[in-house]
Design a protein around this motif. Structure first.
Motif, PDB file in Angstrom:
ATOM      1  N   ASP A  77     -20.322  38.891  -2.378  1.00 35.68           N
ATOM      2  CA  ASP A  77     -20.578  38.071  -3.556  1.00 35.68           C
ATOM      3  C   ASP A  77     -19.399  37.140  -3.760  1.00 35.68           C
ATOM      4  O   ASP A  77     -18.250  37.587  -3.852  1.00 35.68           O
ATOM      5  N   ALA A  78     -19.645  35.847  -3.810  1.00 33.74           N
ATOM      6  CA  ALA A  78     -18.580  34.861  -4.031  1.00 33.74           C
ATOM      7  C   ALA A  78     -18.339  34.703  -5.521  1.00 33.74           C
ATOM      8  O   ALA A  78     -19.273  34.745  -6.325  1.00 33.74           O
ATOM      9  N   GLY A  79     -17.071  34.536  -5.876  1.00 34.45           N
ATOM     10  CA  GLY A  79     -16.729  34.414  -7.284  1.00 34.45           C
ATOM     11  C   GLY A  79     -15.481  33.590  -7.483  1.00 34.45           C
ATOM     12  O   GLY A  79     -14.932  32.998  -6.556  1.00 34.45           O
ATOM     13  N   ILE A  80     -15.019  33.555  -8.736  1.00 32.24           N
ATOM     14  CA  ILE A  80     -13.816  32.815  -9.098  1.00 32.24           C
ATOM     15  C   ILE A  80     -12.658  33.767  -9.338  1.00 32.24           C
ATOM     16  O   ILE A  80     -11.557  33.572  -8.830  1.00 32.24           O
ATOM     17  N   GLU A  81     -12.898  34.827 -10.123  1.00 36.22           N
ATOM     18  CA  GLU A  81     -11.834  35.794 -10.375  1.00 36.22           C
ATOM     19  C   GLU A  81     -11.404  36.460  -9.068  1.00 36.22           C
ATOM     20  O   GLU A  81     -10.215  36.616  -8.794  1.00 36.22           O
ATOM     21  N   ARG A 101     -18.615  44.266 -11.838  1.00 37.99           N
ATOM     22  CA  ARG A 101     -19.776  43.376 -11.760  1.00 37.99           C
ATOM     23  C   ARG A 101     -19.920  42.718 -10.391  1.00 37.99           C
ATOM     24  O   ARG A 101     -21.025  42.610  -9.863  1.00 37.99           O
ATOM     25  N   ASP A 102     -18.797  42.297  -9.794  1.00 41.71           N
ATOM     26  CA  ASP A 102     -18.865  41.580  -8.516  1.00 41.71           C
ATOM     27  C   ASP A 102     -19.331  42.484  -7.377  1.00 41.71           C
ATOM     28  O   ASP A 102     -20.147  42.086  -6.535  1.00 41.71           O
ATOM     29  N   THR A 103     -18.811  43.713  -7.316  1.00 44.24           N
ATOM     30  CA  THR A 103     -19.229  44.619  -6.248  1.00 44.24           C
ATOM     31  C   THR A 103     -20.681  45.051  -6.433  1.00 44.24           C
ATOM     32  O   THR A 103     -21.393  45.284  -5.453  1.00 44.24           O
ATOM     33  N   ALA A 104     -21.126  45.154  -7.688  1.00 46.55           N
ATOM     34  CA  ALA A 104     -22.536  45.481  -7.928  1.00 46.55           C
ATOM     35  C   ALA A 104     -23.445  44.365  -7.420  1.00 46.55           C
ATOM     36  O   ALA A 104     -24.492  44.627  -6.811  1.00 46.55           O
ATOM     37  N   ASP A 145     -31.812  35.207  -1.848  1.00 48.73           N
ATOM     38  CA  ASP A 145     -32.024  34.577  -3.148  1.00 48.73           C
ATOM     39  C   ASP A 145     -30.874  34.930  -4.085  1.00 48.73           C
ATOM     40  O   ASP A 145     -30.481  36.086  -4.217  1.00 48.73           O
ATOM     41  N   LYS A 146     -30.334  33.907  -4.765  1.00 46.13           N
ATOM     42  CA  LYS A 146     -29.191  34.123  -5.649  1.00 46.13           C
ATOM     43  C   LYS A 146     -29.594  34.509  -7.065  1.00 46.13           C
ATOM     44  O   LYS A 146     -28.747  34.965  -7.851  1.00 46.13           O
ATOM     45  N   ASN A 147     -30.839  34.335  -7.427  1.00 40.75           N
ATOM     46  CA  ASN A 147     -31.263  34.530  -8.817  1.00 40.75           C
ATOM     47  C   ASN A 147     -31.248  36.010  -9.189  1.00 40.75           C
ATOM     48  O   ASN A 147     -31.844  36.849  -8.517  1.00 40.75           O
ATOM     49  N   GLY A 148     -30.559  36.309 -10.265  1.00 44.83           N
ATOM     50  CA  GLY A 148     -30.592  37.648 -10.836  1.00 44.83           C
ATOM     51  C   GLY A 148     -29.780  38.695 -10.105  1.00 44.83           C
ATOM     52  O   GLY A 148     -30.013  39.889 -10.314  1.00 44.83           O
ATOM     53  N   THR A 149     -28.815  38.316  -9.288  1.00 43.00           N
ATOM     54  CA  THR A 149     -28.021  39.329  -8.580  1.00 43.00           C
ATOM     55  C   THR A 149     -27.110  40.101  -9.529  1.00 43.00           C
ATOM     56  O   THR A 149     -26.808  41.272  -9.293  1.00 43.00           O
ATOM     57  N   SER A 150     -26.665  39.452 -10.624  1.00 37.97           N
ATOM     58  CA  SER A 150     -25.818  40.147 -11.597  1.00 37.97           C
ATOM     59  C   SER A 150     -26.633  40.851 -12.675  1.00 37.97           C
ATOM     60  O   SER A 150     -26.064  41.568 -13.505  1.00 37.97           O
ATOM     61  N   LYS A 176     -25.650  38.571 -18.456  1.00 38.77           N
ATOM     62  CA  LYS A 176     -24.315  38.973 -18.884  1.00 38.77           C
ATOM     63  C   LYS A 176     -23.464  37.729 -19.091  1.00 38.77           C
ATOM     64  O   LYS A 176     -23.588  36.744 -18.374  1.00 38.77           O
ATOM     65  N   ALA A 177     -22.582  37.803 -20.068  1.00 35.13           N
ATOM     66  CA  ALA A 177     -21.623  36.724 -20.275  1.00 35.13           C
ATOM     67  C   ALA A 177     -20.576  36.749 -19.163  1.00 35.13           C
ATOM     68  O   ALA A 177     -20.347  37.786 -18.530  1.00 35.13           O
ATOM     69  N   LEU A 178     -19.934  35.609 -18.915  1.00 35.79           N
ATOM     70  CA  LEU A 178     -18.920  35.553 -17.871  1.00 35.79           C
ATOM     71  C   LEU A 178     -17.739  36.458 -18.176  1.00 35.79           C
ATOM     72  O   LEU A 178     -17.055  36.929 -17.263  1.00 35.79           O
ATOM     73  N   SER A 179     -17.476  36.692 -19.453  1.00 35.03           N
ATOM     74  CA  SER A 179     -16.363  37.568 -19.822  1.00 35.03           C
ATOM     75  C   SER A 179     -16.662  39.046 -19.567  1.00 35.03           C
ATOM     76  O   SER A 179     -15.746  39.861 -19.529  1.00 35.03           O
ATOM     77  N   GLU A 180     -17.919  39.396 -19.384  1.00 36.54           N
ATOM     78  CA  GLU A 180     -18.312  40.790 -19.124  1.00 36.54           C
ATOM     79  C   GLU A 180     -18.218  41.044 -17.621  1.00 36.54           C
ATOM     80  O   GLU A 180     -19.060  40.634 -16.849  1.00 36.54           O
TER      81      GLU A 180
END
Length: 437
Positions: free
Chosen positions: A217-221, A381-384, A345-350, A363-367
């Motif tokens: 999963d690609a992210g910013i944090e 959240r990212d590993t999930a 598909d990227k939709n709804g992975t989180s 979920k909010a980005l802060s969660e």
């Protein structure tokens, strides 16, 4: 057919450097003249039919053909009789300049790119055809330029032939990118046993399915998060040298534009940017090889990273280079090492629970922690999301069905067919096996 591009640094002397700079200047002049010729033809077709402008008007006959590549290539041959400076540059190099301009117009129409612009400086040119003795021991034999020594940082690929060479001018010197081609065919895809999931966007063909799987999963944090629980953060490539870059740019502002000190500072700033780019690219390749060591099948999200570079996280996204890593470097390393790469598909992975498949909502980005009310599963959240990507990748290639169909090699048990297995996976308590009669 396989094409590999190797880059080497050129060790040019003063005469060779002057010759390369001269070729770049002539190529720039040809490109800008050809572009102005096309712009004038297009503007002449936009004039009013009932009156002329009081300032200026294009005087081009109505039956004048559009100056496409073939027309301009023919005019280039005639122009050499009038302008002898054009004869000092290889004819195929100038033809490639016209092809580059023609390609820019084609991409403007097909891909929606902007209108081609005039070039203040040409940074590269191409030799489309090379001689048989082009490759030498520590040197390359170019048309017109002759033999030029190189820094042979890597060996030439065996079984490949050099097809074309592009000389590039950078802040740290001159480089050459040699394209090698082989007539060998790439094998078809085969399924394996392990998988890896990653956020990405394009499918690289001709890969084999391995034995292990991983979702990313690609992210910013965190730069990427794997389905095995790894949170890999990207070094701050540009932010680390931002204070030094800011100081150099302030000093540049106080210098007279075009002076010797102004040019020296420009070169320092360009070298600093090139160092940041090389450091980032080197880290990307090392990370791609590390991920390939973890699994044989790598699954990523189908994301448009252009939107990332325009949002609130644009600075972090551009600094980490997540788009080039997911869409270019990672697929190339996976293909080269014989792994499998797939976008899901990227939709709804989180919003999906990787443990039970329940939808937990937005979920909010802060969660940053995933909590499932159905099964009580809690994890970052990212590993999930990476685990959800891995599960989607397995379902896409049928690995989940194949794993369930094996039945653990138990005796006295009949394996279900694929239709029954897919239906059973959607139920709350799937009947994985059926007792044999």
């Amino acid at each position: 057919m396989i094409t590999l591009t190797y880059q080497y640094k050129l060790k040019v002397n003063r005469q060779q450097e002057r010759e390369i700079v001269h070729i770049l200047d002539v190529c720039k002049s040809v490109y800008n003249y050809a572009l102005s010729e096309r712009k004038d033809w297009l503007n002449s077709r936009k004039c009013l039919a009932d009156r002329c402008s009081l300032v200026s008007e294009y005087i081009i006959p109505a039956d004048e053909p559009y100056p496409n590549y073939f027309v301009q290539a023919k005019n280039l041959t005639e122009a050499k009789k009038v302008y002898p400076i054009l004869k000092t540059v290889n004819a195929q190099v100038l033809q490639q300049v016209l092809k580059t301009l023609d390609k820019a117009f084609d991409q403007m129409k097909s891909k929606g790119f902007g209108f081609p612009r005039f070039k203040k400086k040409m940074r590269s040119f191409v030799f489309p055809a090379l001689s048989k003795n082009f490759l030498g021991d520590g040197c390359l034999n170019f048309p017109q330029l002759g033999k030029i020594r190189i820094r042979k940082s890597r060996k030439y690929p065996s079984g490949f032939e050099p097809k074309q060479a592009r000389i590039i001018q950078k802040a740290s010197g001159f480089y050459v990118s040699v394209s090698f081609q082989s007539t060998e065919l790439v094998p078809d895809m085969t399924f394996g046993k392990t998988c890896l999931g990653i956020d990405s966007t394009e499918l690289v063909p001709d890969m084999t399915f391995g034995k292990t799987c991983l979702g990313i999963d690609a992210g910013i944090e965190s730069f990427v998060a794997t389905s095995r629980g790894d949170l890999i953060k990207a070094p701050r490539f540009l932010l680390k040298v931002q204070s030094k870059l800011k100081l150099l740019q302030r000093r540049l502002k106080r210098k007279t534009k075009g002076s010797s000190n102004w040019l020296k500072l420009q070169e320092k700033i360009a070298r600093l940017h090139e160092k940041v780019s090389n450091t980032r690219r080197d880290w990307h390749f090392k990370l791609a090889h590390y991920l390939c060591d973890l699994a044989d099948n790598i699954f990523v999200e189908d994301i448009n990273f252009v939107s990332w570079s325009r949002g609130i996280v644009r600075k972090q996204s551009l600094d980490s280079g997540i788009g080039s890593f997911i869409n270019e470097i990672l697929p190339f390393v996976i293909w080269k090492r014989g792994k499998y790469y797939l976008k899901v598909d990227k939709n709804g992975t989180s919003q999906e629970c990787p443990n039970c498949g329940a939808i937990t909502g937005k979920k909010a980005l802060s969660e940053r922690v995933h909590r499932c009310d159905s099964c009580g599963h809690i994890e970052p959240r990212d590993t999930a999301s990476a685990k959800v990507i891995e599960n989607r990748g397995k379902n896409a290639v049928g690995l989940t069905v194949l794993e369930n169909a094996r039945g653990g090699d138990l005796t006295g048990i009949d394996r279900l067919n694929q239709v029954d297995l897919v239906k059973s996976l959607r139920t709350e308590n799937p009947p994985l096996h059926r007792a044999s009669g």
